[in-house]
Scaffold this motif. Structure first.
Motif, PDB file in Angstrom:
ATOM      1  N   UNK A  36     -27.651  23.685  -1.865  1.00  0.00           N
ATOM      2  CA  UNK A  36     -28.867  23.112  -1.805  1.00  0.00           C
ATOM      3  C   UNK A  36     -28.915  22.275  -0.533  1.00  0.00           C
ATOM      4  N   UNK A  37     -27.711  21.897   0.153  1.00  0.00           N
ATOM      5  CA  UNK A  37     -27.589  21.281   1.598  1.00  0.00           C
ATOM      6  C   UNK A  37     -27.911  22.612   2.329  1.00  0.00           C
ATOM      7  N   UNK A  38     -27.554  23.790   2.198  1.00  0.00           N
ATOM      8  CA  UNK A  38     -27.621  24.732   3.135  1.00  0.00           C
ATOM      9  C   UNK A  38     -29.243  25.086   3.288  1.00  0.00           C
ATOM     10  N   UNK A  39     -29.801  25.240   1.901  1.00  0.00           N
ATOM     11  CA  UNK A  39     -31.235  25.456   2.182  1.00  0.00           C
ATOM     12  C   UNK A  39     -31.926  24.338   2.596  1.00  0.00           C
ATOM     13  N   UNK A  40     -31.607  23.060   2.460  1.00  0.00           N
ATOM     14  CA  UNK A  40     -32.251  22.100   3.190  1.00  0.00           C
ATOM     15  C   UNK A  40     -31.924  22.184   4.722  1.00  0.00           C
ATOM     16  N   UNK A  41     -30.899  22.767   5.039  1.00  0.00           N
ATOM     17  CA  UNK A  41     -30.638  22.616   6.467  1.00  0.00           C
ATOM     18  C   UNK A  41     -31.490  23.751   7.197  1.00  0.00           C
ATOM     19  N   UNK A  42     -31.610  24.956   6.437  1.00  0.00           N
ATOM     20  CA  UNK A  42     -32.353  25.998   7.045  1.00  0.00           C
ATOM     21  C   UNK A  42     -33.894  25.588   7.359  1.00  0.00           C
ATOM     22  N   UNK A  43     -34.652  24.888   6.615  1.00  0.00           N
ATOM     23  CA  UNK A  43     -36.081  24.592   6.871  1.00  0.00           C
ATOM     24  C   UNK A  43     -36.902  25.591   7.256  1.00  0.00           C
ATOM     25  N   UNK A  44     -36.998  26.341   6.239  1.00  0.00           N
ATOM     26  CA  UNK A  44     -37.628  27.657   6.395  1.00  0.00           C
ATOM     27  C   UNK A  44     -37.026  29.061   7.236  1.00  0.00           C
TER      28      UNK A  44
ATOM     29  N   UNK B 292     -24.762  28.575 -25.263  1.00  0.00           N
ATOM     30  CA  UNK B 292     -23.437  27.570 -25.162  1.00  0.00           C
ATOM     31  C   UNK B 292     -23.778  26.816 -23.879  1.00  0.00           C
ATOM     32  N   UNK B 293     -24.804  27.097 -23.122  1.00  0.00           N
ATOM     33  CA  UNK B 293     -24.716  26.059 -21.975  1.00  0.00           C
ATOM     34  C   UNK B 293     -25.413  24.866 -21.912  1.00  0.00           C
ATOM     35  N   UNK B 294     -24.777  23.656 -21.886  1.00  0.00           N
ATOM     36  CA  UNK B 294     -25.161  22.340 -22.032  1.00  0.00           C
ATOM     37  C   UNK B 294     -25.982  21.729 -20.964  1.00  0.00           C
ATOM     38  N   UNK B 295     -26.565  20.715 -21.434  1.00  0.00           N
ATOM     39  CA  UNK B 295     -27.405  19.953 -20.160  1.00  0.00           C
ATOM     40  C   UNK B 295     -26.566  19.648 -19.021  1.00  0.00           C
ATOM     41  N   UNK B 296     -27.233  19.468 -17.761  1.00  0.00           N
ATOM     42  CA  UNK B 296     -26.530  19.479 -16.383  1.00  0.00           C
ATOM     43  C   UNK B 296     -25.666  18.127 -16.602  1.00  0.00           C
ATOM     44  N   UNK B 297     -26.565  17.066 -17.244  1.00  0.00           N
ATOM     45  CA  UNK B 297     -25.804  15.926 -17.184  1.00  0.00           C
ATOM     46  C   UNK B 297     -24.557  15.665 -17.860  1.00  0.00           C
ATOM     47  N   UNK B 298     -24.413  16.529 -19.046  1.00  0.00           N
ATOM     48  CA  UNK B 298     -23.304  16.694 -19.836  1.00  0.00           C
ATOM     49  C   UNK B 298     -21.997  17.324 -19.260  1.00  0.00           C
ATOM     50  N   UNK B 299     -22.631  18.395 -18.458  1.00  0.00           N
ATOM     51  CA  UNK B 299     -21.665  19.021 -17.586  1.00  0.00           C
ATOM     52  C   UNK B 299     -20.882  18.074 -16.416  1.00  0.00           C
ATOM     53  N   UNK B 300     -21.795  17.298 -15.858  1.00  0.00           N
ATOM     54  CA  UNK B 300     -21.399  16.395 -14.857  1.00  0.00           C
ATOM     55  C   UNK B 300     -20.447  15.366 -15.443  1.00  0.00           C
TER      56      UNK B 300
ATOM     57  N   UNK C  31     -16.246  23.978  -9.592  1.00  0.00           N
ATOM     58  CA  UNK C  31     -16.929  25.063  -8.590  1.00  0.00           C
ATOM     59  C   UNK C  31     -18.086  25.315  -8.881  1.00  0.00           C
ATOM     60  N   UNK C  32     -18.726  25.208 -10.233  1.00  0.00           N
ATOM     61  CA  UNK C  32     -20.322  25.245 -10.187  1.00  0.00           C
ATOM     62  C   UNK C  32     -21.166  24.128  -9.442  1.00  0.00           C
ATOM     63  N   UNK C  33     -20.582  22.951  -9.608  1.00  0.00           N
ATOM     64  CA  UNK C  33     -21.075  21.854  -8.893  1.00  0.00           C
ATOM     65  C   UNK C  33     -21.080  21.947  -7.503  1.00  0.00           C
ATOM     66  N   UNK C  34     -19.980  22.380  -6.885  1.00  0.00           N
ATOM     67  CA  UNK C  34     -19.517  22.379  -5.670  1.00  0.00           C
ATOM     68  C   UNK C  34     -20.391  23.455  -4.954  1.00  0.00           C
ATOM     69  N   UNK C  35     -20.574  24.447  -5.502  1.00  0.00           N
ATOM     70  CA  UNK C  35     -21.311  25.681  -5.201  1.00  0.00           C
ATOM     71  C   UNK C  35     -22.974  25.186  -5.038  1.00  0.00           C
TER      72      UNK C  35
END
Length: 301
Positions: free
Chosen positions: A82-90, A3-11, A73-77
């Motif tokens: 993603x922003x957090x992972x980019x900020x960490x830079x390893x 029942x999980x649709x494509x991300x574009x559809x959820x957006x 909430x799914x898109x917000x998290x």
């Protein structure tokens, strides 16, 4: 997960829930109005639920209203992570929870030292004076003030502070510097209101052999930092814990009165869920924290 649709559809669904027409949703998504309508119809077919009441304006059905915050909430998290992972830079993020006064007065000034020694650790510092519950918090580790009884948690002793009176030079200039502990009874005393772990004047007077039934209290405070701030402003004498007035004693903005040993009945402990204490970044943080604690303990004797 059929029942999980494509991300574009959820957006498309998430955006449509914030607009009153498909046209407005299409403008935000930079696609055609018919594409939005098709995606939402497809989503209703996948889930077998009507999500919108269509008319001159869009409105959510009860099912759509129930699902909208979950998708939002799914898109917000996802975006936050993603922003957090980019900020960490390893780097490895470590979420540390501590009581507010300890975090502000003791831990925060020492964190630059950790960053210099271990730039691979990215600390997120959060504070609360409530009992730690790792099941309902994002914290990885915590520092708590108490007696060390933290069942089911990995617990390590850090250090124990000394309790002593402190006053501003301005207050001592007005009232004079006391020669004996009993003389404090004629001074305005700042009282930290709260639980048993809070320093109490009657316990300190008992320790130094002064019997008293009545204290010349000026104001009662619900927060340690407010008590120290009031002492800095010359409003009275505070009974302070050594770890909370390191900077003020060092720069002379507060003066310690009487070199009388009075160890705090409670101490600071490092705690974390059982098993994670062996993770490399937590081992590194623990080692640094305990080394800082040992040095502090030597200074507080």
């Amino acid at each position: 997960m059929r029942d999980l649709p494509p991300t574009a559809t959820l957006r498309a669904f998430e955006v449509a829930t914030r607009h009153t027409t498909f046209t407005a949703a299409a403008e935000e998504l930079c696609i055609t109005q018919s594409a939005v309508s098709h995606q939402l119809k497809n989503l209703e077919e996948i889930w077998g639920l009507p999500l919108f009441q269509r008319g001159k304006t869009l409105s959510l059905t009860p099912a759509g209203a129930a699902l909208a915050p979950l998708v939002r909430e799914f898109f917000s998290k996802l975006e936050t992570t993603l922003a957090d992972l980019r900020e960490q830079k390893g780097r490895v993020r470590l979420r540390v929870n501590a009581t507010y006064s300890f975090a502000l007065k003791w831990l925060l000034p020492r964190l630059p030292g950790l960053a210099r020694l271990h730039p691979e650790i990215l600390v997120t510092l959060e504070s609360t004076d409530q009992a730690i519950n790792f099941a309902s918090t994002d914290a990885d580790v915590a520092i708590r003030f108490g007696h060390g009884n933290y069942p089911a948690l990995h617990t390590e002793f850090m250090f124990r502070e000394q309790l002593f009176p402190v006053a501003s030079p301005a207050l001592l200039q007005r009232f004079g510097t006391p020669d004996e502990p009993a003389e404090l009874l004629r001074y305005p005393l700042l009282t930290r209101d709260g639980a048993d772990l809070v320093p109490k004047w009657d316990a300190w007077f008992k320790q130094v052999g002064v019997n008293t039934d009545v204290l010349h209290e000026n104001v009662r405070f619900a927060d340690t930092n407010m008590t120290i701030e009031a002492a800095l402003l010359g409003q009275g004498i505070a009974l302070a814990r050594s770890g909370h007035v390191e900077k003020e004693i060092a720069d002379g903005s507060l003066v310690r009165l009487f070199d009388v040993p009075f160890p705090s009945p409670a101490a600071y402990y490092f705690v974390c869920p059982q098993g994670i204490e062996t993770q490399p970044h937590i081992v590194t943080f623990r080692s640094w924290l305990l080394a800082e604690s040992q040095q502090a303990q030597l200074n507080y004797r």
